[in-house]
Design a protein around this motif. Structure first.
Motif, PDB file in Angstrom:
ATOM      1  N   PHE A 122       0.821  -1.218   0.000  1.00 34.21           N
ATOM      2  CA  PHE A 122       0.000   0.000   0.000  1.00 34.21           C
ATOM      3  C   PHE A 122       0.847   1.257   0.000  1.00 34.21           C
ATOM      4  O   PHE A 122       2.033   1.236   0.314  1.00 34.21           O
ATOM      5  CB  PHE A 122      -1.058   0.017   1.099  1.00 34.21           C
ATOM      6  N   ARG A 150     -11.804  -5.976 -23.068  1.00 30.44           N
ATOM      7  CA  ARG A 150     -12.710  -6.560 -24.061  1.00 30.44           C
ATOM      8  C   ARG A 150     -11.939  -6.699 -25.374  1.00 30.44           C
ATOM      9  O   ARG A 150     -12.085  -5.896 -26.287  1.00 30.44           O
ATOM     10  CB  ARG A 150     -13.944  -5.667 -24.207  1.00 30.44           C
ATOM     11  N   GLY A 178      -1.580  -2.702 -19.501  1.00 30.54           N
ATOM     12  CA  GLY A 178      -2.008  -1.716 -18.521  1.00 30.54           C
ATOM     13  C   GLY A 178      -0.810  -1.097 -17.819  1.00 30.54           C
ATOM     14  O   GLY A 178       0.223  -1.753 -17.633  1.00 30.54           O
ATOM     15  N   THR A 191      -1.245  -0.836 -10.303  1.00 30.13           N
ATOM     16  CA  THR A 191      -0.835  -2.229 -10.148  1.00 30.13           C
ATOM     17  C   THR A 191       0.385  -2.526 -11.021  1.00 30.13           C
ATOM     18  O   THR A 191       1.396  -3.050 -10.538  1.00 30.13           O
ATOM     19  CB  THR A 191      -2.011  -3.161 -10.525  1.00 30.13           C
ATOM     20  N   ARG A 219      -1.789   2.014 -22.889  1.00 36.42           N
ATOM     21  CA  ARG A 219      -2.756   2.827 -23.633  1.00 36.42           C
ATOM     22  C   ARG A 219      -2.573   4.299 -23.233  1.00 36.42           C
ATOM     23  O   ARG A 219      -2.335   5.136 -24.058  1.00 36.42           O
ATOM     24  CB  ARG A 219      -4.178   2.353 -23.320  1.00 36.42           C
ATOM     25  N   ARG A 220      -2.653   4.565 -21.924  1.00 37.23           N
ATOM     26  CA  ARG A 220      -2.413   5.939 -21.439  1.00 37.23           C
ATOM     27  C   ARG A 220      -1.442   5.856 -20.264  1.00 37.23           C
ATOM     28  O   ARG A 220      -1.646   5.055 -19.354  1.00 37.23           O
ATOM     29  CB  ARG A 220      -3.709   6.568 -20.930  1.00 37.23           C
ATOM     30  N   LEU A 223      -0.051   1.771 -27.304  1.00 36.66           N
ATOM     31  CA  LEU A 223      -1.257   1.243 -27.949  1.00 36.66           C
ATOM     32  C   LEU A 223      -2.039   2.313 -28.703  1.00 36.66           C
ATOM     33  O   LEU A 223      -2.939   1.996 -29.471  1.00 36.66           O
ATOM     34  CB  LEU A 223      -2.149   0.547 -26.922  1.00 36.66           C
ATOM     35  N   ALA A 272      -3.111  -6.265 -16.222  1.00 34.59           N
ATOM     36  CA  ALA A 272      -3.163  -5.292 -15.104  1.00 34.59           C
ATOM     37  C   ALA A 272      -4.179  -4.234 -15.485  1.00 34.59           C
ATOM     38  O   ALA A 272      -3.889  -3.040 -15.521  1.00 34.59           O
ATOM     39  CB  ALA A 272      -1.784  -4.691 -14.882  1.00 34.59           C
ATOM     40  N   THR A 273      -5.392  -4.702 -15.797  1.00 39.28           N
ATOM     41  CA  THR A 273      -6.380  -3.841 -16.460  1.00 39.28           C
ATOM     42  C   THR A 273      -7.431  -3.269 -15.511  1.00 39.28           C
ATOM     43  O   THR A 273      -8.443  -2.726 -15.965  1.00 39.28           O
ATOM     44  CB  THR A 273      -7.060  -4.617 -17.613  1.00 39.28           C
ATOM     45  N   PHE A 294     -10.237  -2.350 -12.437  1.00 37.28           N
ATOM     46  CA  PHE A 294     -11.451  -2.780 -11.757  1.00 37.28           C
ATOM     47  C   PHE A 294     -12.681  -2.012 -12.234  1.00 37.28           C
ATOM     48  O   PHE A 294     -12.574  -0.868 -12.665  1.00 37.28           O
ATOM     49  CB  PHE A 294     -11.296  -2.533 -10.249  1.00 37.28           C
ATOM     50  N   SER A 342     -13.156   1.437 -19.676  1.00 42.08           N
ATOM     51  CA  SER A 342     -13.464   1.096 -21.068  1.00 42.08           C
ATOM     52  C   SER A 342     -13.945  -0.342 -21.207  1.00 42.08           C
ATOM     53  O   SER A 342     -14.465  -0.720 -22.250  1.00 42.08           O
ATOM     54  CB  SER A 342     -12.211   1.288 -21.929  1.00 42.08           C
TER      55      SER A 342
HETATM   56  P1  NAP Z   1      -6.130   1.061 -13.220  1.00 51.41           P
HETATM   57  O1  NAP Z   1      -5.463   2.157 -12.509  1.00 51.41           O
HETATM   58  O2  NAP Z   1      -7.545   1.228 -13.618  1.00 51.41           O
HETATM   59  O3  NAP Z   1      -5.238   0.736 -14.473  1.00 51.41           O
HETATM   60  C1  NAP Z   1      -5.663  -0.151 -15.462  1.00 51.41           C
HETATM   61  C2  NAP Z   1      -4.716  -0.035 -16.619  1.00 51.41           C
HETATM   62  O4  NAP Z   1      -5.102  -0.959 -17.617  1.00 51.41           O
HETATM   63  C3  NAP Z   1      -4.734   1.345 -17.266  1.00 51.41           C
HETATM   64  O5  NAP Z   1      -3.450   1.667 -17.661  1.00 51.41           O
HETATM   65  C4  NAP Z   1      -5.669   1.144 -18.444  1.00 51.41           C
HETATM   66  O6  NAP Z   1      -5.472   2.049 -19.503  1.00 51.41           O
HETATM   67  C5  NAP Z   1      -5.266  -0.254 -18.851  1.00 51.41           C
HETATM   68  N1  NAP Z   1      -6.292  -0.917 -19.616  1.00 51.41           N
HETATM   69  C6  NAP Z   1      -7.535  -1.238 -19.241  1.00 51.41           C
HETATM   70  N2  NAP Z   1      -8.190  -1.857 -20.233  1.00 51.41           N
HETATM   71  C7  NAP Z   1      -7.347  -1.911 -21.266  1.00 51.41           C
HETATM   72  C8  NAP Z   1      -7.452  -2.416 -22.574  1.00 51.41           C
HETATM   73  N3  NAP Z   1      -8.588  -2.965 -22.993  1.00 51.41           N
HETATM   74  N4  NAP Z   1      -6.389  -2.323 -23.391  1.00 51.41           N
HETATM   75  C9  NAP Z   1      -5.243  -1.751 -22.946  1.00 51.41           C
HETATM   76  N5  NAP Z   1      -5.084  -1.248 -21.727  1.00 51.41           N
HETATM   77  C10 NAP Z   1      -6.130  -1.326 -20.892  1.00 51.41           C
HETATM   78  O7  NAP Z   1      -6.079  -0.308 -12.380  1.00 51.41           O
HETATM   79  P2  NAP Z   1      -5.009  -0.756 -11.287  1.00 51.41           P
HETATM   80  O8  NAP Z   1      -3.646  -0.442 -11.742  1.00 51.41           O
HETATM   81  O9  NAP Z   1      -5.325  -2.153 -10.907  1.00 51.41           O
HETATM   82  O10 NAP Z   1      -5.319   0.208 -10.076  1.00 51.41           O
HETATM   83  C11 NAP Z   1      -6.656   0.443  -9.647  1.00 51.41           C
HETATM   84  C12 NAP Z   1      -6.649   1.119  -8.301  1.00 51.41           C
HETATM   85  O11 NAP Z   1      -6.290   0.149  -7.317  1.00 51.41           O
HETATM   86  C13 NAP Z   1      -5.635   2.221  -8.129  1.00 51.41           C
HETATM   87  O12 NAP Z   1      -6.065   3.450  -8.647  1.00 51.41           O
HETATM   88  C14 NAP Z   1      -5.482   2.254  -6.642  1.00 51.41           C
HETATM   89  O13 NAP Z   1      -6.509   2.971  -6.033  1.00 51.41           O
HETATM   90  C15 NAP Z   1      -5.608   0.782  -6.267  1.00 51.41           C
HETATM   91  N6  NAP Z   1      -4.246   0.230  -6.141  1.00 51.41           N
HETATM   92  C16 NAP Z   1      -3.504   0.682  -5.104  1.00 51.41           C
HETATM   93  C17 NAP Z   1      -2.223   0.268  -4.976  1.00 51.41           C
HETATM   94  C18 NAP Z   1      -1.420   0.820  -3.841  1.00 51.41           C
HETATM   95  O14 NAP Z   1      -1.929   1.175  -2.804  1.00 51.41           O
HETATM   96  N7  NAP Z   1      -0.170   0.969  -4.025  1.00 51.41           N
HETATM   97  C19 NAP Z   1      -1.669  -0.614  -5.877  1.00 51.41           C
HETATM   98  C20 NAP Z   1      -2.461  -1.086  -6.916  1.00 51.41           C
HETATM   99  C21 NAP Z   1      -3.760  -0.643  -7.049  1.00 51.41           C
HETATM  100  P3  NAP Z   1      -6.334   3.410 -19.557  1.00 51.41           P
HETATM  101  O15 NAP Z   1      -5.761   4.284 -18.501  1.00 51.41           O
HETATM  102  O16 NAP Z   1      -6.123   3.913 -20.925  1.00 51.41           O
HETATM  103  O17 NAP Z   1      -7.756   3.033 -19.275  1.00 51.41           O
END
Ligand code: NAP
Length: 556
Positions: free
Chosen positions: A57, A152, A185, A189, A209-210, A351, A379-380, A382, A500
């Protein structure tokens, strides 16, 4: 009677994560007949599931732990300033064992549907193993980032190598040594995984992607002496957290951005960049969150840091977000993330230039070329905030479903109650401050508030508590208003309900998911509601054939 054979409880808590653990502790202490239903084989919630390398965290560990027990605070030694997943899971198990809470939990027990029985003022809860349980109150501690989403993309099932979403990282060790690995992603994560595995795998290709803004975590070990000092200051630390908007130890700088010279600003940012944790985001000038010019200047400062850390200028530019400013999405903190891109075995695929066309048997195909991999890591992210709620078929008064009610955006009272869904409590629900702050601080606050509300009903013999429609409308309007001044409303992130991969959550739809008024304001409002006798909640005791609330309070 075994807990599996018992069918009625005064309270059913759904989820054995941080919220569920604290909620059952409060109920057990009050002598309430309650159980926790958890879909996983064990407790821990987020920390049970997310086992990917580097998972930890971004909250200072000693602000993440529970504050309710002095004994617990004295016994637990946080070993790192930002503790890792295995240790966090050990901690939650330690808490459950210390207070003997496990006996109140039922694992592998997925809640699939719930319907409010209007004649008896009870919830009928259907579980995946075919049982129907009833309870006067249901408390949903189902998490805000607990409904993972796969992209998707065509062909996901055709890949012959290993592949998994980070949330479902296998429990047995995954040997990545010498493997060709893809990661899709670049959110929080991925930013944790990439530097952790870059030196182990043969080849790591990152499909972005971004890009996300990110700054150093600056983690370190906590010595026995430092821990002793932290223990002696716990009251002070928790009190300080409750005075900051994000319930972290970091509160915004008191000076105005424009009151300080450019030179002083840069000096201040240099200091924050080298400090541990979210200071760079949350101890910054307030204008970073609200003022385009201030935000752009600070974003450029961080962009420059990225340019200094990434050797190939073309790669550096690709890692610098261009569609949003720093801090308007949840900022991931990193450890040597940018340096990972200086390795010869790490490749970044943009991408936007060459989108993924499909997953193939051997890897994936972009519009540019075919790739072959041994492992694909998704790593896409939630279906944030409301996703876990949407995955349960919840029916309230008149058979209205929560899914339908929230289809365009959640509507709640204080993020903890929903009109038309009586006796349903969400200690960290959508539109609560807990949804956007240091989670456990918000969780303790939410659980305490929900528990007090149930006690209020029990003490007066009420069998139904339902937030009024007017109160819900006022709260939802207030939540929307709190977004107005924030730059975050323009960003595509889970703060605004963007995903998305979820139908209806794509670009263009803003969902007002979190409360941006900050912890002190939120706590002030919810405490006032309680102090004034919950005037916004309609109570009644009309259950015709309901269980006697007082009788069923005794723990079975
Ligand atoms: P996320 O921030 O939503 O990132 C998902 C990634 O996947 C983004 O880069 C997204 O690109 C990409 N993605 C999604 N669908 C895709 C597709 N169809 N094709 C290509 N790329 C795609 O998810 P996360 O990294 O799991 O983190 C989610 C939240 O969990 C964080 O914001 C945080 O609150 C929490 N978290 C916390 C910690 C910590 O405390 N250190 C660690 C991990 C997670 P786009 O941006 O273009 O949609």
């Amino acid at each position: 009677m075994t807990k599996e054979a018992k069918t009625h409880y005064e309270v059913i808590v759904v989820g054995a994560g941080v919220a569920g653990i604290y909620q059952i502790k409060r109920l057990v202490d009050l002598g309430i007949d309650a159980t926790v239903l958890e879909s996983a084989p064990d407790l821990g919630g987020t920390w049970y599931w997310n086992r990917y390398p580097g998972c930890r965290f971004d909250s200072e560990s000693y602000t993440y732990g529970f504050s309710f027990s002095r004994e617990l605070l004295d016994e637990w030694h946080w070993k790192e300033r930002f503790s890792s997943q295995p240790e966090n899971l050990r901690y939650l198990n330690f808490v459950a064992d210390k207070f003997d809470l496990r006996k109140h939990m039922q694992f592998n027990c997925k809640v699939e549907a719930m319907q409010f029985d209007e004649t008896r003022d009870l919830w009928r809860v259907k579980t995946g193993d075919g049982r129907e349980l009833t309870a006067r109150f249901v408390v949903l501690g189902i998490g805000l980032l607990s409904a993972p989403t796969m992209p998707r993309i065509e062909g996901v099932d055709t890949f012959k190598g290993r592949s998994f979403h980070t949330f479902y990282w296998p429990h047995e060790p995954v040997d990545l040594v010498g493997k060709k690995v893809a990661i899709i992603g670049t959110g929080a994560t991925a930013i944790q995984i990439i530097p952790e595995i870059a030196g182990k795998v043969a080849d790591l290709t990152i499909f972005q992607r971004r890009p996300n803004w990110s700054a150093p975590l600056n983690n370190s070990l906590i010595s026995k002496e430092e821990m002793a000092d932290i223990r002696s200051r716990y009251d002070e630390i928790f009190a300080a957290c409750l005075l900051t908007p994000g319930a972290f130890v970091h509160g915004p700088d008191k000076r105005g951005f424009y009151e300080v010279s450019r030179e002083e600003r840069v000096k201040f940012w240099d200091k924050l960049y080298d400090e541990p944790g979210f200071g760079i985001w949350l101890a910054n000038f307030r204008e970073i969150f609200t003022d385009e010019v201030a935000n752009a200047e600070f974003s450029e400062y961080i962009a420059d840091r990225i340019r200094r850390r990434v050797k190939d200028p073309r790669v550096a530019e690709k890692l610098i977000p261009k569609d949003h400013g720093f801090g308007v999405q949840r900022v991931p903190l990193e450890t040597h993330y940018f340096e990972a891109y200086n390795r010869d075995n790490v490749h970044l695929v943009d991408l936007k230039e060459t989108p993924i066309e499909r997953i193939t048997e051997k890897g994936l195909r972009t519009t540019g070329r075919d790739y072959e991999f041994d492992v694909i890591i998704y790593a896409t992210g939630f279906d944030a905030i409301t996703g876990a709620y949407d995955r349960i078929d919840i029916k309230g008064i008149g058979g209205e479903t929560l899914y339908r009610k929230w289809k365009d955006a959640p509507q709640t009272f204080l993020g903890m109650l929903v009109h038309g869904f009586p006796n349903l409590l969400m200690p960290t629900g959508p539109q609560s401050a807990s949804a956007s702050t240091n989670f456990p601080r918000g969780i303790e606050n939410g659980v305490n508030w929900c528990t007090d509300l149930m006690r209020y009903a029990w003490d007066r013999g009420y069998t139904r508590a339902d937030a009024t429609r007017e109160a819900e409308e006022r709260w939802t309007a207030h939540v929307v208003k709190m977004y107005e001044m924030m730059l975050m409303r323009k960003a595509k992130s889970w703060f605004t309900g963007y995903n998305s991969n979820v139908a209806g959550h794509e670009e263009g739809t803003i969902r007002y998911f979190v409360y941006n008024g900050g912890t002190p304001k939120f706590v002030g409002i919810v405490n006032e509601v309680a102090a004034k006798g919950y005037q916004e909640i309609a109570f009644s005791s009309g259950a015709r054939a309901g269980q006697d609330a007082t009788r069923s309070r005794v723990t079975a």
